[in-house]
Design an enzyme around this catalytic site. Sequence first.
Site, PDB file in Angstrom:
ATOM      1  N   CYS A 350       0.824  -1.217   0.000  1.00  6.77           N
ATOM      2  CA  CYS A 350       0.000   0.000   0.000  1.00  6.77           C
ATOM      3  C   CYS A 350       0.850   1.256   0.000  1.00  6.77           C
ATOM      4  CB  CYS A 350      -0.911   0.000   1.230  1.00  6.77           C
ATOM      5  SG  CYS A 350      -2.069  -1.355   1.211  1.00  6.77           S
ATOM      6  N   ASP A 351       2.163   1.114  -0.092  1.00  6.85           N
ATOM      7  CA  ASP A 351       3.041   2.282  -0.056  1.00  6.85           C
ATOM      8  C   ASP A 351       3.045   2.989  -1.401  1.00  6.85           C
ATOM      9  OD1 ASP A 351       5.422   3.969   0.141  1.00  6.85           O
ATOM     10  OD2 ASP A 351       5.750   2.857   1.994  1.00  6.85           O
TER      11      ASP A 351
END
Length: 399
Positions: A350-351
Amino acid sequence: MQMRAGVARKTIKSIRQQAFEQSHLFDSHLESSLDFERVRAAAKDGYGKPFLLIDSSIIREKSRRFAAAMPRVRPHYAVKANPDPRVLKVLIEEGAGFEIASTAELDLLTSLGVVAGEIYYSNPVKPRDFIAHAAASGVEWFVVDSVDEVKKIHSVKADAKLYLRIDTPNIGSDWPLAGKFGAHASEVREIIATSAKIRADLAGVAFHVGSQCRNPENWRVGIEKSRAVFDQMAKAGLNPRLLNIGGGFPVRHVKPIPAIEVIGDVVNRALEMFPASVRVIAEPGRFLVSDAGYFVCRIMGTARRAGKRWMHLDAGLFGGIMETAEGLKYKVRTDRSGPDISWNVAGPTCDSIDVVMRDEPLPSDLQEGDYIYLKNAGAYTTAYASNFNGFPLPEVRVI
Ligand code: PLP
């Protein structure tokens, strides 16, 4: 008219000559990549998570090619490029020495029977307890690029053999290392003076031209600068006897590269400045292992955002495809043949930084479940991987 024809002939001749010189400099070597059909077969054979397929025969071939191109230079493989024990064993069998960045790498090598006295500890700043552990294990050679490190190592192991990493140009290297490491002229003088004063055995010079270096001149300049530093050391009463020309030897991705034989010509000529009594080593990482491997991962899902096509792979920057963050471009292969469109390629986390390629031309019909194959990815892939966000580490399969 006749004169004109003469001029034209001359021009053609000089163009041909130029073309020859360029083809000699760039991409003149045979491609030695892992056979793509074997990679596809390995993926079909079973896929649980991303994997790196390594062909050990290519590691052997690259080791032999390096030795033939630079007979005077002993390669000390940079373990950081790919520390898989099976890779290390192949290199041990090929007679390579080793360069380490940490004691974990040292312990791995000694567990495989490598003699610690032949291992070079080339990380310019080392924790005190790592130095003590390395010294107790029998490591003799330690790099320095600051007065502080000379004093630190000398206080732990007074008879350590030190080699001084100097700053040299990294022009034309895809992954520059200058700036962070390497002593400049005034620091070189200070390090030499301090070593002479405290009687530290400053016994050599090292440099690194930057990783994936496509400019052979960097080695010539590095060797010439090292020669001058040797003279400064001798003048100060020190006994320099090691030249370490570092790593940086390039591999084929999408940009043209000089052949190792071309780099060898430059290096061999420059080394004539050093008497035979000087030991010469190099620290190739990428060159020895990159071409031996294909990195295989899979598309987890696709999306359209603001009109742009995205694919999300099950491995990204954190899962091994890290070098694209600094602009390295892999040759990407797939099993699809649709017309290319522009894709953004993301990793699974999710970065927001986990995007491995932007605007990459890839087949329009790629979809969930398809394999993505990165060519010549045996170096600095699995070695970088973490399981950030809970995604599994890629596996290494060696054939
Ligand atoms: N030596 C040192 C000290 C390094 O830091 C590196 C890479 O970062 C290498 C050798 C290997 O470089 P390459 O893989 O470009 O040959």
